[in-house]
Design an enzyme around this catalytic site. Structure first.
Site, PDB file in Angstrom:
ATOM      1  CB  ALA A  65     -29.934 -36.733  48.541  1.00  0.00           C
ATOM      2  N   GLY A 111     -26.531 -37.545  44.579  1.00  0.00           N
ATOM      3  CA  GLY A 111     -27.652 -37.034  43.777  1.00  0.00           C
ATOM      4  C   GLY A 111     -27.233 -35.943  42.803  1.00  0.00           C
ATOM      5  CD  GLU A 114     -28.006 -40.853  42.092  1.00  0.00           C
ATOM      6  OE1 GLU A 114     -28.114 -40.090  43.084  1.00  0.00           O
ATOM      7  OE2 GLU A 114     -28.439 -42.015  42.084  1.00  0.00           O
ATOM      8  CD  GLU A 134     -24.874 -42.159  46.273  1.00  0.00           C
ATOM      9  OE1 GLU A 134     -23.786 -42.630  45.884  1.00  0.00           O
ATOM     10  OE2 GLU A 134     -25.531 -41.344  45.609  1.00  0.00           O
TER      11      GLU A 134
HETATM   12  N1  COA Z   1     -26.409 -32.828  52.524  1.00  0.00           N
HETATM   13  C1  COA Z   1     -26.569 -31.902  53.480  1.00  0.00           C
HETATM   14  N2  COA Z   1     -25.666 -30.972  53.775  1.00  0.00           N
HETATM   15  C2  COA Z   1     -24.536 -30.963  53.038  1.00  0.00           C
HETATM   16  C3  COA Z   1     -24.286 -31.900  52.015  1.00  0.00           C
HETATM   17  C4  COA Z   1     -25.287 -32.855  51.758  1.00  0.00           C
HETATM   18  N3  COA Z   1     -25.167 -33.772  50.788  1.00  0.00           N
HETATM   19  N4  COA Z   1     -23.065 -31.638  51.490  1.00  0.00           N
HETATM   20  C5  COA Z   1     -22.575 -30.586  52.147  1.00  0.00           C
HETATM   21  N5  COA Z   1     -23.448 -30.180  53.093  1.00  0.00           N
HETATM   22  C6  COA Z   1     -23.312 -29.040  54.033  1.00  0.00           C
HETATM   23  C7  COA Z   1     -22.357 -29.370  55.178  1.00  0.00           C
HETATM   24  O1  COA Z   1     -23.021 -30.108  56.169  1.00  0.00           O
HETATM   25  C8  COA Z   1     -21.981 -27.987  55.613  1.00  0.00           C
HETATM   26  O2  COA Z   1     -23.030 -27.434  56.358  1.00  0.00           O
HETATM   27  P1  COA Z   1     -22.739 -26.566  57.715  1.00  0.00           P
HETATM   28  O3  COA Z   1     -21.880 -25.417  57.240  1.00  0.00           O
HETATM   29  O4  COA Z   1     -24.089 -26.155  58.190  1.00  0.00           O
HETATM   30  O5  COA Z   1     -21.984 -27.490  58.624  1.00  0.00           O
HETATM   31  C9  COA Z   1     -21.916 -27.220  54.300  1.00  0.00           C
HETATM   32  O6  COA Z   1     -22.705 -27.959  53.381  1.00  0.00           O
HETATM   33  C10 COA Z   1     -20.522 -27.097  53.733  1.00  0.00           C
HETATM   34  O7  COA Z   1     -19.968 -28.390  53.601  1.00  0.00           O
HETATM   35  P2  COA Z   1     -18.547 -28.822  54.196  1.00  0.00           P
HETATM   36  O8  COA Z   1     -18.542 -30.312  54.358  1.00  0.00           O
HETATM   37  O9  COA Z   1     -18.239 -28.002  55.411  1.00  0.00           O
HETATM   38  O10 COA Z   1     -17.593 -28.373  52.999  1.00  0.00           O
HETATM   39  P3  COA Z   1     -16.196 -29.007  52.571  1.00  0.00           P
HETATM   40  O11 COA Z   1     -15.641 -28.081  51.536  1.00  0.00           O
HETATM   41  O12 COA Z   1     -15.378 -29.321  53.758  1.00  0.00           O
HETATM   42  O13 COA Z   1     -16.569 -30.418  51.874  1.00  0.00           O
HETATM   43  C11 COA Z   1     -17.863 -31.880  50.444  1.00  0.00           C
HETATM   44  C12 COA Z   1     -17.323 -30.445  50.696  1.00  0.00           C
HETATM   45  C13 COA Z   1     -18.804 -31.801  49.258  1.00  0.00           C
HETATM   46  C14 COA Z   1     -16.675 -32.816  50.110  1.00  0.00           C
HETATM   47  C15 COA Z   1     -18.576 -32.401  51.698  1.00  0.00           C
HETATM   48  O14 COA Z   1     -19.545 -31.424  52.064  1.00  0.00           O
HETATM   49  C16 COA Z   1     -19.295 -33.714  51.515  1.00  0.00           C
HETATM   50  O15 COA Z   1     -18.652 -34.750  51.530  1.00  0.00           O
HETATM   51  N6  COA Z   1     -20.625 -33.692  51.382  1.00  0.00           N
HETATM   52  C17 COA Z   1     -21.461 -34.858  51.324  1.00  0.00           C
HETATM   53  C18 COA Z   1     -21.334 -35.554  50.006  1.00  0.00           C
HETATM   54  C19 COA Z   1     -22.189 -36.810  49.970  1.00  0.00           C
HETATM   55  O16 COA Z   1     -21.963 -37.762  50.684  1.00  0.00           O
HETATM   56  N7  COA Z   1     -23.168 -36.782  49.099  1.00  0.00           N
HETATM   57  C20 COA Z   1     -24.010 -37.914  48.852  1.00  0.00           C
HETATM   58  C21 COA Z   1     -25.262 -37.834  49.615  1.00  0.00           C
HETATM   59  S1  COA Z   1     -26.236 -39.285  49.319  1.00  0.00           S
END
Ligand code: COA
Length: 259
Positions: A65, A111, A114, A134
């Site tokens: 999400a 999400g 999910e 989460e």
């Molecule tokens: N919601 C909003 N933005 C998200 C996102 C999410 N779930 N997942 C990634 N993004 C955004 C980042 O904020 C970043 O945005 P920016 O460039 O404007 O700063 C962009 O996507 C790229 O992500 P980044 O974290 O820089 O890439 P990465 O390769 O270093 O890491 C992930 C990839 C997927 C491991 C990492 O983005 C992450 O942990 N995301 C969240 C996962 C999460 O907790 N999901 C559950 C939500 S309930």
């Protein structure tokens, strides 16, 4: 036509691509709303026989999400967000009478995991990663993750995966029963389409009954056996059943019409 989705219909299969690659295809309000709309199209458009859900770009299926939308929510807002998503998207996928398959092409987190689990089954690229992170945010899964992950991989494994927030790679996900097949990235969509082409040759009404019956079992419905008996009987009223049986007896391939 959509702000956050790409859609392409080929040979009866609608490929739905969540298209926010710069945000790892995170599910914001627009994506949830548009997924609800495109799913209505899958239900109602006779030209669509099956669907694939995937993510744009090479890194992510869906990384969860959209976390940036969480900060202003209170308890009612949080429950409302979860309920709206579950009803309009996740349950709609699960209960879709046409096969919906997740082609998981990278990070499938929160999400995103999910969303994949709501699909009838999942295939993954070798670089896919699954997780329910989460608890890192002080949250729990809200789009059905505690329920569907437990059903798919069992209680102990689901407990550990959700409590540790650890990610699992594609091969481990396959060993856990979370995905059916692992393909090279460049083959993922073609292989997924192949599986759906095979299903599309079967009797569509029977396939819809199969989805409903298996969902009964997965959802712990105590009347699953009775429903199977009823649905088995209902198949005998279809033209396709007559066609399937006649084709077998006449030693030819059946041509099903979905009636
Ligand atoms: N919601 C909003 N933005 C998200 C996102 C999410 N779930 N997942 C990634 N993004 C955004 C980042 O904020 C970043 O945005 P920016 O460039 O404007 O700063 C962009 O996507 C790229 O992500 P980044 O974290 O820089 O890439 P990465 O390769 O270093 O890491 C992930 C990839 C997927 C491991 C990492 O983005 C992450 O942990 N995301 C969240 C996962 C999460 O907790 N999901 C559950 C939500 S309930």
């Amino acid at each position: 036509m959509y702000k956050t989705l790409l859609t392409e219909l080929e040979k009866g299969t609608l490929v739905i691509t969540v298209n926010r690659p710069d945000k790892m295809n995170a599910l914001n309000k627009d994506v949830i709303e548009e997924l609800g709309i495109v799913l209505d199209e899958v239900y109602n458009n006779d030209e669509i026989k099956s669907a694939i859900i995937t993510g744009a770009g090479e890194k992510a299926f869906v990384a969860g999400a959209d976390i940036s939308e969480f900060i202003s929510l209170d308890a009612a807002g949080g429950s409302g967000l979860a309920k709206k998503g579950q009803v309009n998207v996740f349950d709609k996928i699960e209960n879709c009478p046409k096969p919906v398959v997740a082609a998981v092409n990278g990070f499938s987190l929160g999400g995103g995991c999910e969303l994949a689990m709501a699909c009838h089954f999942r295939v993954a690229s070798a670089n896919a990663k699954f997780g329910q992170p989460e608890v890192n945010l002080g949250l729990i899964p809200g789009y059905g993750g505690t329920q569907r992950l437990t059903r798919l991989i069992g209680k102990g494994k689901a407990m550990e995966m959700i409590m540790t927030a650890d990610m699992v790679g594609a091969e481990d996900a396959k060993a856990l029963g979370l995905v059916n097949h692992v393909f090279a990235s460049e083959e993922l969509l073609a292989k997924t389409k192949e599986i759906l082409q095979k299903i599309q040759l079967k009797a569509p009404v029977a396939v819809a009954h199969v989805i409903a019956c298996i969902n009964d079992s997965a959802n712990g419905d105590h009347h699953g056996f009775e429903h199977e008996i009823e649905r088995f009987g209902a198949c005998f009223t279809t033209d396709d059943m007559k066609e399937g049986v006649n084709a077998f007896l006449e030693k030819r391939k059946p041509v099903f019409k979905g009636k």
